[in-house]
Design an enzyme around this catalytic site. Structure first.
Site, PDB file in Angstrom:
ATOM      1  N   LYS A   2       0.858  -1.193   0.000  1.00 46.34           N
ATOM      2  CA  LYS A   2       0.000   0.000   0.000  1.00 46.34           C
ATOM      3  C   LYS A   2       0.893   1.241   0.000  1.00 46.34           C
ATOM      4  O   LYS A   2       1.747   1.413   0.873  1.00 46.34           O
ATOM      5  CB  LYS A   2      -0.881  -0.046   1.252  1.00 46.34           C
ATOM      6  CG  LYS A   2      -2.168   0.723   1.156  1.00 46.34           C
ATOM      7  CD  LYS A   2      -3.015   0.388   2.377  1.00 46.34           C
ATOM      8  CE  LYS A   2      -4.300   1.149   2.399  1.00 46.34           C
ATOM      9  NZ  LYS A   2      -5.002   0.959   3.683  1.00 46.34           N
TER      10      LYS A   2
HETATM   11  C1  E4P Z   1      -8.235   2.153   3.613  1.00 40.17           C
HETATM   12  O1  E4P Z   1      -7.610   1.201   3.233  1.00 40.17           O
HETATM   13  C2  E4P Z   1      -8.141   2.739   4.954  1.00 40.17           C
HETATM   14  O2  E4P Z   1      -7.537   1.761   5.799  1.00 40.17           O
HETATM   15  C3  E4P Z   1      -9.450   3.058   5.613  1.00 40.17           C
HETATM   16  O3  E4P Z   1     -10.544   2.629   4.843  1.00 40.17           O
HETATM   17  C4  E4P Z   1      -9.543   4.414   6.182  1.00 40.17           C
HETATM   18  O4  E4P Z   1     -10.803   4.554   6.790  1.00 40.17           O
HETATM   19  P1  E4P Z   1     -11.134   5.673   7.873  1.00 40.17           P
HETATM   20  O5  E4P Z   1     -11.414   6.958   7.167  1.00 40.17           O
HETATM   21  O6  E4P Z   1     -12.343   5.128   8.578  1.00 40.17           O
HETATM   22  O7  E4P Z   1      -9.925   5.770   8.781  1.00 40.17           O
END
Ligand code: E4P
Length: 218
Positions: free
Chosen positions: A87
């Site tokens: 990522k």
């Molecule tokens: C995406 O991969 C992120 O881990 C995640 O969806 C972020 O979500 P949040 O805005 O609830 O922190």
């Protein structure tokens, strides 16, 4: 549509896996910190533990923000398990790193996507997934579903293989709307996944069926 769970919590990952609907897992440094997973070895072992539960893609985020650092860290993460997807944040060096990883057979998830232009760049660099963040856009009164729609149109116009991984999902309607718009994946906390089960008519109907059965089978 594929379902990923967006957590580093092993119990929640196991619960979603046991439901039989789980296709993968996404994590991020905040989710790892929430589970008190800290330190080089512990973080890497946690990714391996997750990969041993779920037979699907598991996103592991780089911490470095420079090209050389992201490449080094991403190659290490990718070597942990065949299901690891690296990522990478949507920044200039991140796009260069995605191109590098693509050219070296390492799959990527470009994270922190908030505009169609960012999604277009990530696709051109060969990202396996892009992660548009719905909830965080809604929080600032932006139309997050319009973003999913725009990315779908752009990717379909040019036949990009990059998969739209809708992230920052906050409630079941986010999941339904993403499915209608053709997102390839929704990554969600366990709660909205379980909320998809709920309907009062299902509960009432089952209660009545069981009561009627009980009446005739005393
Ligand atoms: C995406 O991969 C992120 O881990 C995640 O969806 C972020 O979500 P949040 O805005 O609830 O922190």
């Amino acid at each position: 549509m594929k379902f990923f769970i967006d957590t580093a919590n092993i119990h929640e990952i196991k619960e979603a896996h046991e439901l039989g609907i789980l296709d993968g897992v996404t994590t991020n440094p905040s989710l790892m910190a929430k589970e008190n997973i800290t330190g080089y070895d512990a973080i890497r072992q946690h990714y391996i533990d997750i990969c041993n539960i779920v037979d699907g893609d598991v996103s592991a985020e780089v911490i470095a923000t420079d090209f050389a650092g992201m490449v080094k860290e991403g190659e290490e993460l990718a070597s942990l398990h065949q299901n690891i997807v690296v990522k990478v944040p949507m920044i200039k060096d991140g796009v260069k790193a995605i191109r590098y990883f693509t050219d070296h057979g390492i799959r990527t998830n470009c994270t922190l996507i908030f505009s169609p232009g960012q999604a277009l760049l990530a696709a051109k660099a060969g990202a396996t997934y892009v992660s548009p963040f719905l909830g965080r856009l809604d929080d600032i009164s932006s139309d997050s579903l319009r973003l999913i729609d725009d990315i779908r149109i752009i990717y379909d116009n040019y036949g990009y293989d990059t998969q739209i991984l809708a992230a920052s999902i906050r409630h079941p309607m986010h999941i339904i709307e993403c499915a209608k718009l053709g997102a390839d994946v929704a990554t969600c906390p366990l709660k909205p996944i379980l909320q998809l089960l709920d309907h009062p008519l299902t509960d009432n109907g089952l209660e009545k069926f069981l009561a009627d059965y009980a009446k005739g089978n005393k």
